[in-house]
Write a protein that holds these residues in place. Structure first.
Motif, PDB file in Angstrom:
ATOM      1  N   LYS A  22      30.722  22.315   0.288  1.00  0.00           N
ATOM      2  CA  LYS A  22      30.444  21.280  -0.703  1.00  0.00           C
ATOM      3  C   LYS A  22      28.960  21.210  -1.032  1.00  0.00           C
ATOM      4  CE  LYS A  22      34.388  18.365   0.435  1.00  0.00           C
ATOM      5  NZ  LYS A  22      34.815  17.053   0.951  1.00  0.00           N
ATOM      6  N   SER A  23      28.127  21.363  -0.010  1.00  0.00           N
ATOM      7  CA  SER A  23      26.682  21.334  -0.213  1.00  0.00           C
ATOM      8  C   SER A  23      26.230  22.496  -1.098  1.00  0.00           C
ATOM      9  CB  SER A  23      25.979  21.386   1.138  1.00  0.00           C
ATOM     10  OG  SER A  23      24.591  21.409   0.987  1.00  0.00           O
ATOM     11  N   HIS A  24      26.725  23.690  -0.816  1.00  0.00           N
ATOM     12  CA  HIS A  24      26.351  24.856  -1.615  1.00  0.00           C
ATOM     13  C   HIS A  24      26.837  24.715  -3.056  1.00  0.00           C
ATOM     14  CE1 HIS A  24      24.464  27.192   1.473  1.00  0.00           C
ATOM     15  NE2 HIS A  24      25.556  27.249   2.224  1.00  0.00           N
ATOM     16  N   ILE A  25      28.056  24.255  -3.228  1.00  0.00           N
ATOM     17  CA  ILE A  25      28.592  24.083  -4.585  1.00  0.00           C
ATOM     18  C   ILE A  25      27.784  23.029  -5.340  1.00  0.00           C
ATOM     19  CG2 ILE A  25      30.590  23.259  -5.907  1.00  0.00           C
ATOM     20  CD1 ILE A  25      32.338  24.772  -3.875  1.00  0.00           C
ATOM     21  N   HIS A  26      27.442  21.957  -4.665  1.00  0.00           N
ATOM     22  CA  HIS A  26      26.614  20.910  -5.277  1.00  0.00           C
ATOM     23  C   HIS A  26      25.271  21.484  -5.727  1.00  0.00           C
ATOM     24  CE1 HIS A  26      24.828  16.976  -5.953  1.00  0.00           C
ATOM     25  NE2 HIS A  26      23.823  17.345  -5.178  1.00  0.00           N
ATOM     26  N   ASN A  27      24.651  22.291  -4.885  1.00  0.00           N
ATOM     27  CA  ASN A  27      23.364  22.905  -5.237  1.00  0.00           C
ATOM     28  C   ASN A  27      23.500  23.859  -6.426  1.00  0.00           C
ATOM     29  OD1 ASN A  27      21.923  21.540  -3.269  1.00  0.00           O
ATOM     30  ND2 ASN A  27      22.299  23.106  -1.728  1.00  0.00           N
ATOM     31  N   ILE A  28      24.600  24.599  -6.482  1.00  0.00           N
ATOM     32  CA  ILE A  28      24.857  25.479  -7.632  1.00  0.00           C
ATOM     33  C   ILE A  28      24.974  24.648  -8.902  1.00  0.00           C
ATOM     34  CG2 ILE A  28      26.568  27.012  -8.701  1.00  0.00           C
ATOM     35  CD1 ILE A  28      27.138  28.057  -5.803  1.00  0.00           C
ATOM     36  N   PHE A  29      25.718  23.540  -8.830  1.00  0.00           N
ATOM     37  CA  PHE A  29      25.879  22.667  -9.994  1.00  0.00           C
ATOM     38  C   PHE A  29      24.532  22.152 -10.478  1.00  0.00           C
ATOM     39  CE2 PHE A  29      30.515  21.028  -9.287  1.00  0.00           C
ATOM     40  CZ  PHE A  29      30.983  22.309  -9.421  1.00  0.00           C
ATOM     41  N   ILE A  30      23.681  21.744  -9.551  1.00  0.00           N
ATOM     42  CA  ILE A  30      22.358  21.221  -9.924  1.00  0.00           C
ATOM     43  C   ILE A  30      21.537  22.306 -10.606  1.00  0.00           C
ATOM     44  CG2 ILE A  30      20.139  20.438  -8.980  1.00  0.00           C
ATOM     45  CD1 ILE A  30      21.768  18.846  -6.903  1.00  0.00           C
ATOM     46  N   LYS A  31      21.503  23.495 -10.019  1.00  0.00           N
ATOM     47  CA  LYS A  31      20.691  24.579 -10.580  1.00  0.00           C
ATOM     48  C   LYS A  31      21.176  25.022 -11.954  1.00  0.00           C
ATOM     49  CE  LYS A  31      18.966  26.161  -6.215  1.00  0.00           C
ATOM     50  NZ  LYS A  31      18.524  27.259  -5.406  1.00  0.00           N
ATOM     51  N   LEU A  32      22.485  24.956 -12.175  1.00  0.00           N
ATOM     52  CA  LEU A  32      23.042  25.365 -13.467  1.00  0.00           C
ATOM     53  C   LEU A  32      23.168  24.199 -14.445  1.00  0.00           C
ATOM     54  CD1 LEU A  32      25.862  27.800 -12.284  1.00  0.00           C
ATOM     55  CD2 LEU A  32      23.584  28.371 -13.168  1.00  0.00           C
ATOM     56  N   ASP A  33      22.859  22.977 -13.978  1.00  0.00           N
ATOM     57  CA  ASP A  33      22.962  21.765 -14.790  1.00  0.00           C
ATOM     58  C   ASP A  33      24.374  21.578 -15.338  1.00  0.00           C
ATOM     59  OD1 ASP A  33      22.011  19.398 -15.909  1.00  0.00           O
ATOM     60  OD2 ASP A  33      21.406  20.388 -17.771  1.00  0.00           O
ATOM     61  N   VAL A  34      25.352  21.656 -14.436  1.00  0.00           N
ATOM     62  CA  VAL A  34      26.758  21.445 -14.795  1.00  0.00           C
ATOM     63  C   VAL A  34      27.375  20.433 -13.838  1.00  0.00           C
ATOM     64  CG1 VAL A  34      27.013  23.765 -15.745  1.00  0.00           C
ATOM     65  CG2 VAL A  34      27.580  23.358 -13.359  1.00  0.00           C
ATOM     66  N   THR A  35      28.587  19.978 -14.170  1.00  0.00           N
ATOM     67  CA  THR A  35      29.255  18.991 -13.322  1.00  0.00           C
ATOM     68  C   THR A  35      30.654  19.420 -12.884  1.00  0.00           C
ATOM     69  OG1 THR A  35      30.053  17.847 -15.292  1.00  0.00           O
ATOM     70  CG2 THR A  35      27.999  17.046 -14.315  1.00  0.00           C
ATOM     71  N   ARG A  36      31.148  20.532 -13.424  1.00  0.00           N
ATOM     72  CA  ARG A  36      32.500  20.972 -13.083  1.00  0.00           C
ATOM     73  C   ARG A  36      32.530  22.470 -12.829  1.00  0.00           C
ATOM     74  NH1 ARG A  36      36.173  19.643 -17.880  1.00  0.00           N
ATOM     75  NH2 ARG A  36      34.701  21.125 -18.721  1.00  0.00           N
ATOM     76  N   ARG A  37      33.508  22.902 -12.039  1.00  0.00           N
ATOM     77  CA  ARG A  37      33.668  24.328 -11.752  1.00  0.00           C
ATOM     78  C   ARG A  37      33.947  25.118 -13.026  1.00  0.00           C
ATOM     79  NH1 ARG A  37      35.935  25.790  -6.104  1.00  0.00           N
ATOM     80  NH2 ARG A  37      35.183  24.060  -4.882  1.00  0.00           N
ATOM     81  N   GLN A  38      34.682  24.518 -13.953  1.00  0.00           N
ATOM     82  CA  GLN A  38      34.991  25.196 -15.206  1.00  0.00           C
ATOM     83  C   GLN A  38      33.715  25.510 -15.983  1.00  0.00           C
ATOM     84  OE1 GLN A  38      36.456  22.339 -14.218  1.00  0.00           O
ATOM     85  NE2 GLN A  38      38.614  22.828 -13.969  1.00  0.00           N
TER      86      GLN A  38
END
Length: 51
Positions: A22-38
C-alpha cells in the motif's frame, strides 16, 4: 499493478507485507499525480505507445 493484481496478490508474490504494498502504491500515485490504478494504467499505455 499492470496485471490487475490485488494488493494481496502483489504482497504474496513479492513476499512483502500488505502495508508495504500500500505504501509503494501510494508513493507511485503521488509521483504520477493520480488517484486510481486505472489512471496509472492509462498513463503507462500512453507512454508505451509514444516510446
Amino acid at each position: 499493478m499492470w496485471e490487475n493484481k490485488s494488493n494481496l496478490e502483489i504482497s504474496n508474490e513479492l513476499f512483502i507485507s500488505m502495508g508495504t504494498v500500500k505504501s509503494h502504491i501510494h508513493n507511485i500515485f503521488i509521483k504520477l499525480d493520480v488517484t486510481r490504478r486505472q489512471d496509472v494504467q492509462k498513463l503507462y499505455s500512453e507512454y508505451h505507445i509514444t516510446s
